[in-house]
Scaffold this motif. Structure first.
Motif, PDB file in Angstrom:
ATOM      1  N   ARG A 184       0.742  -0.619   0.124  1.00 20.56           N
ATOM      2  CA  ARG A 184      -0.001   0.380  -0.351  1.00 20.56           C
ATOM      3  C   ARG A 184       1.091   1.032   0.186  1.00 20.56           C
ATOM      4  N   GLU A 185       1.790   1.403   0.604  1.00 19.74           N
ATOM      5  CA  GLU A 185       2.411   1.919   0.555  1.00 19.74           C
ATOM      6  C   GLU A 185       3.412   2.280  -0.094  1.00 19.74           C
ATOM      7  N   SER A 186       4.013   1.413  -1.115  1.00 21.73           N
ATOM      8  CA  SER A 186       4.769   1.086  -2.445  1.00 21.73           C
ATOM      9  C   SER A 186       3.970   2.336  -3.376  1.00 21.73           C
ATOM     10  N   LEU A 187       2.983   1.713  -2.998  1.00 20.05           N
ATOM     11  CA  LEU A 187       1.701   1.857  -4.376  1.00 20.05           C
ATOM     12  C   LEU A 187       1.666   3.807  -4.558  1.00 20.05           C
ATOM     13  N   LEU A 188       1.134   4.126  -2.910  1.00 22.02           N
ATOM     14  CA  LEU A 188       1.101   5.133  -2.480  1.00 22.02           C
ATOM     15  C   LEU A 188       1.932   6.156  -3.189  1.00 22.02           C
ATOM     16  N   LEU A 247       3.729  10.192 -10.121  1.00 21.45           N
ATOM     17  CA  LEU A 247       2.214  10.117 -11.187  1.00 21.45           C
ATOM     18  C   LEU A 247       1.739  11.196 -11.133  1.00 21.45           C
ATOM     19  N   ALA A 248       1.071  11.288 -10.180  1.00 18.68           N
ATOM     20  CA  ALA A 248       0.486  12.540 -10.007  1.00 18.68           C
ATOM     21  C   ALA A 248       1.179  13.940 -10.309  1.00 18.68           C
ATOM     22  N   GLU A 295       2.964  18.113 -13.712  1.00 15.89           N
ATOM     23  CA  GLU A 295       4.002  19.322 -14.534  1.00 15.89           C
ATOM     24  C   GLU A 295       3.176  18.891 -15.852  1.00 15.89           C
ATOM     25  N   ARG A 296       2.905  18.298 -16.416  1.00 17.16           N
ATOM     26  CA  ARG A 296       2.678  18.194 -18.082  1.00 17.16           C
ATOM     27  C   ARG A 296       1.744  19.086 -18.084  1.00 17.16           C
TER      28      ARG A 296
END
Length: 159
Positions: free
Chosen positions: A89-93, A99-100, A105-106
């Motif tokens: 869960r932590e690594s996914l967050l 990604l967000a 930035e894009r």
């Protein structure tokens, strides 16, 4: 990960029976349920029978210990599963956050390029509107000249 559910089954420590579901917080009993026979006045047994019942009691104690050990292993396994799940869960967050940030930035780069394009178009529009105002002023002058010429023609006497 193991295929054992984290919730929804009877408690592995077997102290709750079939009632509440196991939520991972139950700590199995280190001492299992003890099956103590009620004291009764029993006739004295012969030596051979006495050895048999002593052996039977040792077997029951062994089975109880094995059941406690199994309950402890199940609980430890579920705790390990919960640790793995929390780590996942932590690594996914963290990945979702990265990604967000990349998406943000894009978007800002896209906004910046569109803002420049919009600014250029607004500048062009401003120049066109200035030319339209100039042409409109010339048209008014022409209209005034035509109106004056028409009035001059209308005021002249006819021959």
């Amino acid at each position: 990960m193991r295929s054992m559910p984290l919730t929804g089954g009877p408690c592995p420590c077997m102290t709750h029976g079939e009632g509440p579901s196991w939520d991972g917080g139950c700590i199995p009993r280190t001492e299992g349920p003890e099956f103590r026979p009620r004291p009764r006045a029993e006739p004295a047994l012969g030596h051979r029978s006495s050895l048999y019942f002593a052996s039977l009691g040792a077997t029951i104690d062994g089975l109880q210990q094995q059941a406690r050990d199994i309950c402890n292993r199940v609980t430890e396994s579920r705790q390990e599963d919960q640790t793995v799940l929390n780590s996942f869960r932590e690594s996914l967050l963290l990945k979702v956050l990265k990604l967000a940030e990349q998406l943000e930035e894009r978007l800002f780069r896209s906004y910046d390029s569109y803002n420049k394009l919009i600014e250029e178009r607004l500048q062009e529009l401003s120049e066109v509107l200035e030319r339209v105002e100039g042409v409109q002023a010339e048209l008014r002058c022409i209209c005034c000249t035509i109106e004056a010429a028409y009035q001059d023609l209308c005021l002249q006497p006819e021959p």
